[in-house]
Write a protein that holds these residues in place. Structure first.
Motif, PDB file in Angstrom:
ATOM      1  N   SER A  46       0.847  -1.189   0.000  1.00 35.77           N
ATOM      2  CA  SER A  46       0.000   0.000   0.000  1.00 35.77           C
ATOM      3  C   SER A  46       0.881   1.236   0.000  1.00 35.77           C
ATOM      4  CB  SER A  46      -0.919   0.022   1.228  1.00 35.77           C
ATOM      5  OG  SER A  46      -1.644   1.240   1.279  1.00 35.77           O
ATOM      6  N   ASN A  47       0.488   2.230  -0.782  1.00 34.22           N
ATOM      7  CA  ASN A  47       1.156   3.532  -0.718  1.00 34.22           C
ATOM      8  C   ASN A  47       0.157   4.626  -0.352  1.00 34.22           C
ATOM      9  OD1 ASN A  47      -0.274   3.624  -3.087  1.00 34.22           O
ATOM     10  ND2 ASN A  47       1.391   4.451  -4.338  1.00 34.22           N
ATOM     11  N   ASP A  48      -0.950   4.237   0.294  1.00 31.06           N
ATOM     12  CA  ASP A  48      -1.928   5.205   0.776  1.00 31.06           C
ATOM     13  C   ASP A  48      -1.389   5.931   2.004  1.00 31.06           C
ATOM     14  OD1 ASP A  48      -3.664   4.396  -1.190  1.00 31.06           O
ATOM     15  OD2 ASP A  48      -4.774   3.015   0.108  1.00 31.06           O
ATOM     16  N   ILE A  49      -2.022   7.040   2.353  1.00 30.75           N
ATOM     17  CA  ILE A  49      -1.662   7.755   3.575  1.00 30.75           C
ATOM     18  C   ILE A  49      -1.881   6.831   4.766  1.00 30.75           C
ATOM     19  CG2 ILE A  49      -2.268   9.682   5.090  1.00 30.75           C
ATOM     20  CD1 ILE A  49      -3.018  11.269   2.623  1.00 30.75           C
ATOM     21  N   GLN A  50      -0.878   6.740   5.620  1.00 33.19           N
ATOM     22  CA  GLN A  50      -0.909   5.788   6.726  1.00 33.19           C
ATOM     23  C   GLN A  50      -1.097   6.495   8.067  1.00 33.19           C
ATOM     24  OE1 GLN A  50      -0.611   2.399   6.248  1.00 33.19           O
ATOM     25  NE2 GLN A  50      -0.664   2.881   4.073  1.00 33.19           N
ATOM     26  N   PRO A  51      -2.008   6.016   8.918  1.00 29.22           N
ATOM     27  CA  PRO A  51      -2.134   6.583  10.266  1.00 29.22           C
ATOM     28  C   PRO A  51      -0.956   6.166  11.137  1.00 29.22           C
ATOM     29  CG  PRO A  51      -3.575   4.692  10.040  1.00 29.22           C
ATOM     30  CD  PRO A  51      -2.979   4.932   8.677  1.00 29.22           C
ATOM     31  N   ILE A  52      -0.633   6.985  12.120  1.00 31.04           N
ATOM     32  CA  ILE A  52       0.477   6.680  13.012  1.00 31.04           C
ATOM     33  C   ILE A  52       0.031   6.813  14.464  1.00 31.04           C
ATOM     34  CG2 ILE A  52       2.286   7.359  11.401  1.00 31.04           C
ATOM     35  CD1 ILE A  52       2.471  10.033  12.826  1.00 31.04           C
ATOM     36  N   THR A  53       0.652   6.020  15.321  1.00 32.64           N
ATOM     37  CA  THR A  53       0.510   6.144  16.766  1.00 32.64           C
ATOM     38  C   THR A  53       1.899   6.440  17.304  1.00 32.64           C
ATOM     39  OG1 THR A  53      -1.303   4.539  16.778  1.00 32.64           O
ATOM     40  CG2 THR A  53      -0.251   5.021  18.886  1.00 32.64           C
ATOM     41  N   VAL A  54       2.068   7.577  17.973  1.00 33.14           N
ATOM     42  CA  VAL A  54       3.410   8.064  18.273  1.00 33.14           C
ATOM     43  C   VAL A  54       3.522   8.568  19.705  1.00 33.14           C
ATOM     44  CG1 VAL A  54       2.805  10.334  17.323  1.00 33.14           C
ATOM     45  CG2 VAL A  54       5.217   9.698  17.525  1.00 33.14           C
ATOM     46  N   ILE A  92      13.018   5.908  26.217  1.00 39.38           N
ATOM     47  CA  ILE A  92      12.584   5.180  25.023  1.00 39.38           C
ATOM     48  C   ILE A  92      11.971   3.843  25.419  1.00 39.38           C
ATOM     49  CG2 ILE A  92      13.442   3.969  22.966  1.00 39.38           C
ATOM     50  CD1 ILE A  92      15.296   6.322  22.468  1.00 39.38           C
ATOM     51  N   ASP A  93      12.539   3.199  26.427  1.00 38.91           N
ATOM     52  CA  ASP A  93      11.977   1.943  26.924  1.00 38.91           C
ATOM     53  C   ASP A  93      10.551   2.144  27.430  1.00 38.91           C
ATOM     54  OD1 ASP A  93      12.719  -0.951  27.705  1.00 38.91           O
ATOM     55  OD2 ASP A  93      11.904  -0.152  29.578  1.00 38.91           O
ATOM     56  N   ARG A  94      10.326   3.237  28.164  1.00 39.06           N
ATOM     57  CA  ARG A  94       8.986   3.531  28.684  1.00 39.06           C
ATOM     58  C   ARG A  94       8.017   3.823  27.535  1.00 39.06           C
ATOM     59  NH1 ARG A  94       7.889   6.051  33.573  1.00 39.06           N
ATOM     60  NH2 ARG A  94       9.853   5.109  34.265  1.00 39.06           N
ATOM     61  N   ALA A  95       8.490   4.522  26.508  1.00 40.08           N
ATOM     62  CA  ALA A  95       7.636   4.816  25.354  1.00 40.08           C
ATOM     63  C   ALA A  95       7.241   3.534  24.629  1.00 40.08           C
ATOM     64  CB  ALA A  95       8.357   5.768  24.404  1.00 40.08           C
ATOM     65  N   ILE A  96       8.181   2.603  24.495  1.00 42.91           N
ATOM     66  CA  ILE A  96       7.869   1.316  23.864  1.00 42.91           C
ATOM     67  C   ILE A  96       6.811   0.580  24.675  1.00 42.91           C
ATOM     68  CG2 ILE A  96       8.806  -0.960  23.290  1.00 42.91           C
ATOM     69  CD1 ILE A  96      11.419   0.428  22.513  1.00 42.91           C
ATOM     70  N   ASP A  97       6.913   0.641  26.014  1.00 45.45           N
ATOM     71  CA  ASP A  97       5.884   0.037  26.865  1.00 45.45           C
ATOM     72  C   ASP A  97       4.495   0.537  26.477  1.00 45.45           C
ATOM     73  OD1 ASP A  97       7.644  -1.457  28.399  1.00 45.45           O
ATOM     74  OD2 ASP A  97       7.762   0.018  30.025  1.00 45.45           O
ATOM     75  N   LYS A  98       4.376   1.844  26.262  1.00 49.94           N
ATOM     76  CA  LYS A  98       3.074   2.447  25.974  1.00 49.94           C
ATOM     77  C   LYS A  98       2.550   2.053  24.595  1.00 49.94           C
ATOM     78  CE  LYS A  98       3.280   4.692  29.857  1.00 49.94           C
ATOM     79  NZ  LYS A  98       2.487   4.214  31.028  1.00 49.94           N
ATOM     80  N   GLY A 148      -1.207  -1.188  14.285  1.00 56.73           N
ATOM     81  CA  GLY A 148      -0.735  -0.369  13.176  1.00 56.73           C
ATOM     82  C   GLY A 148       0.697   0.099  13.352  1.00 56.73           C
ATOM     83  N   ARG A 149       0.999   1.232  12.749  1.00 53.67           N
ATOM     84  CA  ARG A 149       2.366   1.745  12.737  1.00 53.67           C
ATOM     85  C   ARG A 149       2.645   2.523  14.006  1.00 53.67           C
ATOM     86  NH1 ARG A 149       4.327   5.744   8.923  1.00 53.67           N
ATOM     87  NH2 ARG A 149       2.116   5.848   8.551  1.00 53.67           N
ATOM     88  N   ARG A 150       3.652   2.078  14.744  1.00 49.30           N
ATOM     89  CA  ARG A 150       3.964   2.630  16.059  1.00 49.30           C
ATOM     90  C   ARG A 150       5.340   3.279  16.016  1.00 49.30           C
ATOM     91  NH1 ARG A 150       3.206  -2.926  19.071  1.00 49.30           N
ATOM     92  NH2 ARG A 150       4.567  -3.451  17.327  1.00 49.30           N
ATOM     93  N   VAL A 151       5.405   4.496  16.554  1.00 46.44           N
ATOM     94  CA  VAL A 151       6.610   5.310  16.390  1.00 46.44           C
ATOM     95  C   VAL A 151       6.988   5.978  17.707  1.00 46.44           C
ATOM     96  CG1 VAL A 151       7.643   7.252  15.141  1.00 46.44           C
ATOM     97  CG2 VAL A 151       5.953   5.797  13.997  1.00 46.44           C
ATOM     98  N   VAL A 152       8.289   5.985  17.998  1.00 43.86           N
ATOM     99  CA  VAL A 152       8.846   6.832  19.053  1.00 43.86           C
ATOM    100  C   VAL A 152       9.606   7.952  18.364  1.00 43.86           C
ATOM    101  CG1 VAL A 152      10.434   6.999  21.004  1.00 43.86           C
ATOM    102  CG2 VAL A 152       9.076   4.919  20.685  1.00 43.86           C
ATOM    103  N   LEU A 153       9.272   9.189  18.697  1.00 42.91           N
ATOM    104  CA  LEU A 153       9.967  10.350  18.140  1.00 42.91           C
ATOM    105  C   LEU A 153      10.667  11.065  19.286  1.00 42.91           C
ATOM    106  CD1 LEU A 153      10.711  12.405  16.014  1.00 42.91           C
ATOM    107  CD2 LEU A 153       8.412  13.369  16.178  1.00 42.91           C
ATOM    108  N   ALA A 154      11.994  10.932  19.338  1.00 42.01           N
ATOM    109  CA  ALA A 154      12.770  11.447  20.466  1.00 42.01           C
ATOM    110  C   ALA A 154      13.575  12.671  20.062  1.00 42.01           C
ATOM    111  CB  ALA A 154      13.709  10.369  20.998  1.00 42.01           C
ATOM    112  N   PHE A 155      13.491  13.703  20.883  1.00 45.00           N
ATOM    113  CA  PHE A 155      14.222  14.944  20.670  1.00 45.00           C
ATOM    114  C   PHE A 155      15.216  15.079  21.816  1.00 45.00           C
ATOM    115  CE2 PHE A 155      13.887  19.099  18.457  1.00 45.00           C
ATOM    116  CZ  PHE A 155      14.780  19.829  19.216  1.00 45.00           C
ATOM    117  N   SER A 156      16.530  15.040  21.520  1.00 44.00           N
ATOM    118  CA  SER A 156      17.513  15.018  22.603  1.00 44.00           C
ATOM    119  C   SER A 156      18.898  15.364  22.083  1.00 44.00           C
ATOM    120  CB  SER A 156      17.545  13.617  23.238  1.00 44.00           C
ATOM    121  OG  SER A 156      18.539  13.518  24.232  1.00 44.00           O
ATOM    122  N   TYR A 188      12.347   7.494  15.477  1.00 49.83           N
ATOM    123  CA  TYR A 188      12.887   8.681  14.824  1.00 49.83           C
ATOM    124  C   TYR A 188      13.602   9.498  15.892  1.00 49.83           C
ATOM    125  CZ  TYR A 188      10.760   8.381  10.195  1.00 49.83           C
ATOM    126  OH  TYR A 188      10.444   8.013   8.915  1.00 49.83           O
ATOM    127  N   ALA A 189      14.734  10.080  15.534  1.00 48.38           N
ATOM    128  CA  ALA A 189      15.513  10.841  16.508  1.00 48.38           C
ATOM    129  C   ALA A 189      15.906  12.192  15.932  1.00 48.38           C
ATOM    130  CB  ALA A 189      16.762  10.059  16.917  1.00 48.38           C
TER     131      ALA A 189
END
Length: 325
Positions: free
Chosen positions: A75-83, A160-166, A172-180, A211-212
């Motif tokens: 699929s190349n449709d727009i994909q929802p994300i959980t972040v 990041i470990d705590r974010a993965i827990d959540k 679907g597509r699960r993402v951690v976006l870390a700013f550091s 993503y970092a």
């Protein structure tokens, strides 16, 4: 923190409305656990670094431990994300604390109606709000404009470990976006401090993309001064000196590459805000690929994703944990 107005023009509102209508017509691909389909999300860019969204199923090849696989999902449709957005609030990030909030607001503003997010901060503690993932951008803005924690250590990998827990129970597509600034300095976790190696393996095993956004941080001695202040006035009153700064930890780029995410290293306010906008756009335009693994051995397998046409670069996760028969 002083509240800032956030203006949404009628043009932007129309774009979000159009996107919502589009998604209502296009259901995202599902990867049911009963079919044991391996999900692979791929970002494709051309020689100019621009996203490419018009490739077909036949343009892709996936190798599992060197063996070519047949794509069963495309699929190349727009994909929802959980972040989960993670904001570093440590002393070493003091010159960038306001900047990262503005950048996170830019990302939230770029969320589409079907996206869901939570906001995490880490410093003296690790806190992730609200209690559940939400598509309510106003609720997320309220958190970002609230009383965020300030100054402390940098428990990056534990955060990041705590974010993965959540994210583990989400679909679907699960993402951690870390700013550091990426210089890991964990709190006292009673011998349970996580490492880059720990979190890289856990993200790969759980099929979670990282993503970092890396920024320069204060060198250790300067960070201590930033917390205590110079002569009671604080570090912000002094002119920045590059000799006081340290570059982001290379571990941030490594975990992003391994999980198929992206890494951006930023040194200015303008590029930071644009980068978060770029990340949101990229996440919405990845290709969803899938195949049925032929060997169910419960082991980590190497993945190679290629585009058969010349002139394209593909980013996708490097390994996956095969189900066990």
């Amino acid at each position: 923190m002083m509240a800032r107005g956030f203006h949404v023009t009628s043009v932007v509102a129309a774009v979000f409305a159009a996107a919502a209508a589009l998604v209502a017509q296009r259901q995202p691909p599902t990867f049911e656990s009963t079919t044991r389909t391996v999900a692979v999300y791929a970002t494709v860019t051309n020689t100019l670094g621009r996203l490419v969204g018009d490739l077909t199923r036949d343009d892709f090849e996936i190798d599992d431990n060197g063996i070519k696989q047949t794509l069963t999902v495309f699929s190349n449709d727009i994909q929802p994300i959980t972040v989960v957005l993670l904001l570093d609030r440590s002393g070493s990030m003091k010159p960038n604390l306001e900047l990262e909030v503005r950048a996170a607001e830019t990302f939230v503003h770029g969320m589409l109606p079907f996206d869901r997010a939570r906001i995490g901060t880490f410093g003296k503690s690790i806190q992730i709000d609200p209690d559940d993932f939400t598509s309510d951008r106003d609720a997320l803005f309220k958190i970002l404009r609230g009383d965020l924690q300030k100054e402390g250590p940098t428990p990056l990998w534990n955060a990041i470990d705590r974010a993965i827990d959540k994210l583990l129970l989400e679909q679907g597509r699960r993402v951690v976006l870390a700013f550091s600034d990426g210089v890991d300095e964990p709190m006292d976790f009673s011998g349970h401090a996580k490492s880059l190696k720990d979190e890289m393996k856990r993200a790969e095993d759980s099929d979670i993309m990282v993503y970092a956004i890396g920024m320069e941080g204060l060198a250790p001695m300067q960070a201590q001064h930033a917390v205590s202040g110079f002569g009671g006035r604080g570090f912000a009153t002094r002119r920045r000196d590059d000799s006081m700064m340290q570059k982001p930890d290379e571990g941030m780029a490594k975990i992003a590459e391994a999980t198929g995410g992206g890494y951006l290293e930023l040194m200015s306010a303008g590029s930071s805000l644009g980068a978060f906008d770029r990340v949101a756009d990229e996440l919405h335009h990845q290709y969803a690929l899938g195949f049925a693994p032929q060997k169910l051995d419960g082991k980590l397998h190497d993945l190679t994703v290629k585009v058969t046409k010349p002139g394209f670069t593909v980013r996708a996760r490097k390994r996956y944990l095969a189900p066990k028969s």
